[in-house]
Design an enzyme around this catalytic site. Structure first.
Site: not given
Length: 582
Positions: A347-348, A80, A139, A40, A141
């Protein structure tokens, strides 16, 4: 004679059924396992094999050395929730309603009604149909409930994962007392100030009335009392108790820890991931290990604190590397290496505004939440599959996190959905060296619901053009990020539109530092014309969907809040809950 024929018929049917079962078992044995590992907020520049020579990441580096490393691996969004929605569905996030129209760009409350729509088909769902046991550890989200506390319409169990253990929300500052607040801070301040001012007014008027100095009506006092109570309640219950509401651990649909013990989380996730693989080692499985690292607040783990040369953030990255190493060793110990495709990514990009506690995005401009700037969407991408993928291969072609969807489904022997647009492409021909070109001629980079930039990789050309229609306004002026708002926003006064659009050639200028002009690039007009035509074609594929990030879907609703015990007295420790070993 008739009895003999009947016996022969039964024997033939038995042998036919036995052969069919054997073929089915043999087919299942050849189905590969999948271990997907996502960090993350990790910056591409945080990893050794992507150029960092001070943070130690030997296990991730080895994974790249033994497999295939992608150097232009692109997240579908720089935040996210939309990035993960695109990852799970193989579709741009706007197709499932995750295009933000304002300041709210991710899911903010577990008690909200927004989330991954039930009609979306994830790769996990399709793998279930192919006989896979599927698990998500870490996670999510992407929401939990729609209309009631127990409908779990957005929950991982309803989106193709047989087993879920981890954070239905995310790990954020409110999860650790003393780390500050993350959610709608200005609204919290406004509500608090309103309740204080009204309360002071009430406390002033009561003695004035009692003393007879002024005539103060009972109705006014009651109104002020109601406003003061309402303002305090609307501030205190959803925001001051946010750690209890959002920072929880679930096992499948049961809340097992509320609020969670943050420092114990990394070890819990790793044990759950290892045990999932051990339980399913004799059948095809999909494990998505979605780590809570390195989102702030950072973890303080005894075995890693103070060990890196980059403070607590570096300690956390090195802990991530250790966790990846543990996962690889588990696969090797069980003799599953040649049957298992392992994938590592983020994720980024890294969050560079977070007081030096965020990631480093290398040479790339921008970071998390900065629309189409490369630093927020270019992420690590590593595939390892001994005996199937060549070791040490490096690919610079444009690829996407959305490509995981068709890649896994095809490897599992499944069929891709025909009733919807998919934006990802099967990566195996590229990974195995059967083709040298990516199937992505165009990629569309969104900032909320707005199309921010487009990437074009022309046929028979090494150029990769990037066209920005607008860019976020950095603050203060001259800074490299949006330090005043902590994350960049994608609308109104927070962006600058460009006419003509900014054009870069990433093959020559990966840092997006000098825009091209008609004088410096002979194809400048062609690039703009071709990209605009591609945008028109892309927009024709979009369909109206319910906005999942609208205020009505985002705001906290008590009746949707996951709870351990009787609401609002939600509290439990995992030590006192039963364990499901599915």
């Amino acid at each position: 004679m008739e009895h003999l024929s009947l016996r022969s018929l039964f024997l033939g049917l038995f042998l036919l059924n036995f052969q069919s079962q054997c073929l089915t078992v043999a087919k299942d044995v050849t189905k590969p396992n999948f271990v997907l590992m996502m960090v993350d907020d990790l910056g591409i520049g945080d990893i050794g094999c992507y150029g960092n020579d001070t943070i130690r990441t030997p296990h991730i580096d080895r994974l790249a050395l033994d497999g295939v490393k992608l150097t232009q691996h692109i997240a579908a969004a720089p935040l996210c929730t939309p990035s993960r929605a695109a990852f799970h569905t193989g579709r741009y996030a706007v197709r499932s309603g995750f295009g933000s129209t304002g300041r709210v760009q991710v899911i903010l409350f577990l008690g909200g009604s927004g989330g991954l729509p039930p009609n979306e088909t994830t790769f996990a769902k399709l793998l279930q149909k192919q006989g896979y046991t599927t698990g998500l550890v870490g996670k999510w989200h992407l929401g939990v409930n729609c209309n009631s506390r127990n409908d779990h319409c957005h929950h991982p169990n309803h989106h193709g994962f047989h087993y879920f253990y981890g954070l239905p929300f995310t790990f954020f500052n409110d999860c650790k007392p003393g780390e500050g607040k993350d959610v709608l801070v200005d609204l919290q301040v406004a509500l608090w100030q309103m309740s204080v001012l009204v309360g002071l007014g009430l406390l002033t008027l009561v003695p004035v009335r009692v003393s007879g100095l002024l005539r103060v009506g009972t109705g006014l006092l009651v109104l002020l009392a109601v406003l003061c109570t309402l303002g305090f309640t609307v501030w205190f219950v959803p925001f001051e108790l946010l750690q209890r509401w959002n920072c929880i651990i679930m096992r499948n649909q049961q809340v097992v820890e509320q609020p969670m013990e943050a420092e114990e989380l990394p070890e819990k996730l790793m044990k759950e991931a290892e045990q999932f693989v051990e339980r399913n080692q004799n059948r095809p499985f999909l494990l998505f290990l979605s780590l809570a690292h390195v989102h702030t607040p950072l973890f303080i783990s005894r075995d890693f604190v103070g060990k890196s040369r980059h403070g607590l953030y570096g300690d956390n990255v090195e802990e991530v590397d250790s966790m990846i190493g543990r996962m690889v060793k588990t696969i090797e110990r069980l003799g599953l290496s040649e049957q298992t495709l392992m994938y590592f990514t983020s994720d980024h990009g890294g969050h560079i505004e977070d007081n030096q506690r965020g990631g480093w995005n290398g040479i790339y401009r921008g970071g998390k939440a900065m629309g189409g700037w490369e630093g927020g969407i270019r992420v690590p991408g590593i595939f390892s599959w001994p005996g199937r993928l060549p070791a040490g291969r490096v690919i610079g072609e444009p690829t996407s996190l959305m490509d995981i969807y068709p890649t896994l489904v095809k490897l599992a022997g499944g069929q891709l959905p025909q009733d919807r647009v998919l934006d990802g492409h099967d990566l195996m021909p590229l990974l195995e060296g059967k083709t040298r070109r990516s199937e992505h001629e165009f990629m569309f980079h969104y900032c909320g619901i707005n199309l921010n930039a487009v990437r074009w990789h022309p046929a028979n050309s090494d150029s990769i053009f990037k066209v920005h229609f607008f860019t976020p306004n950095f603050s203060p002026p001259g800074a490299g990020g949006c330090y005043h708002t902590k994350v960049c926003l994608c609308h109104g006064e927070f962006i600058t539109h460009h006419d003509p659009p900014l054009v870069f050639d990433l093959s020559q200028d990966p840092s997006e530092s000098v825009p091209l002009t008609p004088d410096t690039e002979s194809r400048h007009a062609e690039v703009l014309q071709r990209v605009l035509r591609a945008v028109e074609e892309h927009r024709r594929t979009l369909r109206p969907v319910e906005p999942q990030l609208s205020w009505s879907n985002i705001l906290w609703k008590p009746w949707l809040q996951p709870c351990c015990g009787t609401f609002p007295f939600c509290s439990c420790s995992e030590n006192n809950t039963s364990i499901n070993t599915l």
